[in-house]
Design an enzyme around this catalytic site. Structure first.
Site, PDB file in Angstrom:
ATOM      1  N   ARG A 124      26.880 -50.713 -20.431  1.00 59.11           N
ATOM      2  CA  ARG A 124      26.211 -49.493 -20.854  1.00 59.11           C
ATOM      3  C   ARG A 124      26.210 -49.444 -22.376  1.00 59.11           C
ATOM      4  O   ARG A 124      27.135 -49.936 -23.021  1.00 59.11           O
ATOM      5  CB  ARG A 124      26.939 -48.259 -20.324  1.00 59.11           C
ATOM      6  CG  ARG A 124      27.029 -48.154 -18.816  1.00 59.11           C
ATOM      7  CD  ARG A 124      27.821 -46.919 -18.427  1.00 59.11           C
ATOM      8  NE  ARG A 124      27.887 -46.769 -16.975  1.00 59.11           N
ATOM      9  CZ  ARG A 124      27.804 -45.596 -16.343  1.00 59.11           C
ATOM     10  NH1 ARG A 124      27.653 -44.486 -17.046  1.00 59.11           N
ATOM     11  NH2 ARG A 124      27.880 -45.535 -15.028  1.00 59.11           N
ATOM     12  N   CYS A 125      25.192 -48.828 -22.945  1.00 60.15           N
ATOM     13  CA  CYS A 125      25.219 -48.630 -24.397  1.00 60.15           C
ATOM     14  C   CYS A 125      26.358 -47.693 -24.776  1.00 60.15           C
ATOM     15  O   CYS A 125      26.822 -47.704 -25.920  1.00 60.15           O
ATOM     16  CB  CYS A 125      23.879 -48.103 -24.892  1.00 60.15           C
ATOM     17  SG  CYS A 125      23.324 -46.603 -24.082  1.00 60.15           S
ATOM     18  N   THR A 126      26.827 -46.893 -23.815  1.00 58.23           N
ATOM     19  CA  THR A 126      27.923 -45.961 -24.071  1.00 58.23           C
ATOM     20  C   THR A 126      29.266 -46.495 -23.591  1.00 58.23           C
ATOM     21  O   THR A 126      30.250 -45.756 -23.551  1.00 58.23           O
ATOM     22  CB  THR A 126      27.652 -44.614 -23.382  1.00 58.23           C
ATOM     23  OG1 THR A 126      27.410 -44.843 -21.987  1.00 58.23           O
ATOM     24  CG2 THR A 126      26.459 -43.908 -24.000  1.00 58.23           C
TER      25      THR A 126
END
Length: 514
Positions: free
Chosen positions: A283-285
Site C-alpha cells: 500500500r502507498c500507506t
C-alpha cells in the site's frame, strides 16, 4: 476473450502489443489476455471523451448523481464476485478485497449526495443593483492513470467524482490488473454511463506517456490524475507543468509510526502488523519505520516478532491470511533490491526464520500457498538509522524498519526525515503528545492509536513532499480537482458601475468624542 481498449463504447484493435495477466498466487494461472494499445489509441480515447463531454456536462448534476448511485448498487450486488477477481489477479487476501470493493460503494454513496450539493455562492456586491455569483464548472476531460495495488478502489476515487462533476474520463489502469479494470468498467457501463464518458485504455507505461504528451499538446486533456511511484509522478508533473496544468498526484510513502513510552503496546503491535504487512506491504500507506521510545523498544520488538511469526501467510482465498503474494514480478525485483539494504553487521532481523522468498529451501511455518507464487517472508529490521537506505526509501513489500528515539521532538524529526508526507501514526495515551505530533509531522494524514493504512470515503486522502503535490482525493475536497470556479457579476442598474472606483462612501466624523 482477449481484453482490449474501450473507446466510445467500442473495442479497439488490432493490438500494438499483448500482455498476459497471471495470478501471482498460483504460478502459471492465466487471468486475462490483453491487447495493448499505443499512444495513438490513448489520443483517440481523449478525442472521444472530448466529444462526449459536450453532452455529459449538460446532464443535470442530480441526474449524474443518480447514475453514480446506480453504479454503487451494482457494485454492492456484485461485491463477492468482484472481490474474487481482485484476489485472483493481484493476490490480495479475500477479506481485504471485500473491503476494497466496499470502498467503491461508499464512494458512490457519498457522491450521490454531492450531485445535489455542487454549490456555488451568492456574494454581496459593494455596489447597488448588482449581484455576484460563483459556480462550479467541470474541467472537461480527465486522464486517470492508476496502479494495481488497489485496482478498483483507487480508480473510483478519481472516476466517481470526475463523472459526477460533469467530466469525461480516459482511464489507463495497470495492465497486470486488467481483469479488475474490465469488471469495473462493465459495472459502470451498465449503471447508465453513456458511451465515451468513461473510456479504458490498456497500454504500457511508455506508450501511455507518449499518448498523454500528445493529448496535452493538442488540448484534449484538462486534468491528469496519477497514482503510482514518486519517480513516475515527477515525470507526469513536469509534463503537465509544461501545459500549465496542475495534476492530482498520489505517490509513494515511507509512513512512520511513533510508539511512545506510555503507549498500549499490544494495540501498537496490532497496528504495526496490519499496516506493515497488510497487502504484503504494497500500500502507498504501508508502514515504513516504527519509531519507538527507547524505554519501550525491547518489549515492543519482542511482541511484534511473536505476532509476526504467528501470522498466516499464503493463498489469498485461504481464511485467516494476513497477506498473500506480491502483486507482480516487477515488484518482486524491486523488493529484492530493498532486502539488499539489510546490513547483517548492524541490523537485527525478526519475524521469520529467513529473509527473502518463501521456498522449499527457506520455508515458513504455517505457510498455506503455492511455493511457485510470489510469496515473501515478512521481516522486521531493527537498528535502522536515519542514514540507511532502508529508512529513507519506499520498499513496497513486507518489511518494517525499527528505530528508537529519546524525546518527542526527535521522533517528529525522524518521522519527517525521509521527505515523504503521506500517512503517519502515533500510539500514545497522552493527548498532548498526540497533538504535538500532529502539529509537527508533515504527513497529509495522521492516525492516533490506529494504523498508517486505511481511509474513509469522506475524508481527504493525499500527501505532501515526495508523496504528492498537495492535491486531495475523497470527500468534498476532491471536487476542487474536477471543477473550476467561475464567477459572474450581474449589473442591473442600467449604468456602468466601475469596481473600486464608483463605490459609495459613508463619511464619518473623526473628531467626535464622548
Amino acid at each position: 476473450m482477449t481484453l482490449s481498449s474501450i473507446i466510445g463504447g467500442a473495442r479497439q484493435g488490432p493490438a500494438a502489443a499483448s500482455y498476459v495477466s497471471t495470478s501471482p498466487a498460483r504460478a502459471g494461472e492465466v487471468v486475462a489476455e490483453i491487447a495493448l494499445g499505443n499512444a495513438r489509441v490513448f489520443v483517440d480515447a481523449c478525442r472521444a471523451a472530448r466529444t462526449a463531454q459536450e453532452t455529459w456536462r449538460d446532464v443535470p448534476a442530480p441526474i449524474r448523481g443518480q447514475v453514480i448511485a446506480n453504479a454503487g448498487r451494482l457494485v454492492e450486488n456484485n461485491k463477492e464476485r468482484l472481490a474474487r477477481i481482485v484476489s485472483r489477479e493481484v493476490g490480495k487476501p479475500y477479506g481485504e478485497s471485500l473491503g476494497e470493493v466496499q470502498e467503491i460503494a461508499d464512494t458512490c454513496a457519498f457522491f450521490l449526495g454531492e450531485g445535489r450539493r455542487l454549490y456555488g455562492q451568492t456574494v454581496p456586491s459593494e455596489m447597488p443593483d448588482k449581484q455576484l455569483f460563483t459556480f462550479r464548472e467541470p474541467v472537461g476531460v480527465a486522464a486517470v492513470i492508476t496502479a494495481g495495488n488497489f485496482p478498483v478502489a483507487v480508480p473510483s476515487w478519481y472516476i466517481v467524482p470526475a463523472l459526477l462533476c460533469g467530466n469525461t474520463v480516459v482511464w489507463k489502469p495497470a495492465e497486470y490488473a486488467a481483469a479488475c479494470a474490465e469488471a469495473f468498467y462493465e459495472l459502470f457501463a451498465h449503471a447508465g454511463v453513456p458511451d465515451g464518458v468513461l473510456n479504458v485504455v490498456y497500454a504500457e507505461g511508455a506508450e501511455t506517456f507518449r499518448g498523454l504528451e500528445t493529448a496535452l499538446g493538442q488540448g484534449l486533456v484538462d486534468k491528469v490524475g496519477f497514482t503510482g511511484s514518486t519517480a513516475v509522478g515527477v515525470r507526469v508533473g513536469e509534463l503537465c507543468g509544461r501545459h500549465l496544468q496542475t495534476p492530482c498526484l498520489e505517490l509513494g510513502g515511507k509512513n512512520p509510526m511513533v510508539v511512545t513510552e506510555d503507549a498500549e503496546l499490544d494495540l501498537a503491535v496490532e497496528g504495526a502488523l496490519f499496516s506493515g504487512f497488510g497487502t504484503a506491504g504494497q500500500r502507498c500507506t504501508s508502514l515504513g519505520t516504527v519509531i519507538v521510545h527507547e524505554s519501550a523498544h525491547e518489549e515492543f520488538v519482542r511482541r511484534l516478532d511473536a505476532a509476526t511469526r504467528a501470522a498466516k501467510v499464503g493463498d489469498p482465498m485461504e481464511e485467516g491470511i494476513l497477506f498473500g503474494p506480491l502483486i507482480n514480478e516487477r515488484f518482486a525485483d524491486g523488493f529484492e533490491k530493498s532486502l539488499g539494504w539489510i546490513d547483517p553487521g548492524r541490523h537485527r532481523t525478526y519475524g521469520s526464520s529467513a529473509v527473502g522468498r518463501i521456498t522449499e529451501a527457506a520455508p515458513r511455518d504455517g505457510f498455506a500457498g503455492d511455493l511457485a507464487g510470489l510469496y515473501y517472508h515478512p521481516v522486521i529490521v531493527d537498528g535502522v538509522t536515519a542514514a540507511d537506505e532502508l529508512f529513507l526509501n519506499e520498499t513496497f513489500g513486507p518489511i518494517i524498519g525499527v528505530t528508537t528515539y529519546r524525546d518527542l521532538d526527535e521522533a517528529v524529526t525522524l518521522a519527517n526525515a525521509p521527505g515523504y508526507g503521506l500517512s503517519s501514526a502515533i500510539y500514545t495515551t497522552d493527548p498532548r503528545k498526540a497533538f504535538t505530533f500532529r502539529r509537527g509531522v508533515k504527513a497529509g494524514m495522521v492516525s492516533v492509536n490506529n494504523s498508517t493504512s486505511g481511509a474513509e470515503a469522506h475524508l481527504p486522502f493525499g500527501g505532501n513532499g515526495k508523496s504528492g503535490n498537495g492535491s486531495r482525493q475523497s470527500g468534498v475536497w476532491v471536487l476542487d480537482q474536477f471543477t473550476r470556479w467561475q464567477s459572474m457579476n450581474w449589473d442591473y442598474s442600467g449604468r456602468l458601475q466601475k469596481a473600486q472606483m464608483d463605490v459609495l462612501e459613508i463619511d464619518a466624523d473623526p473628531g467626535f468624542r464622548l
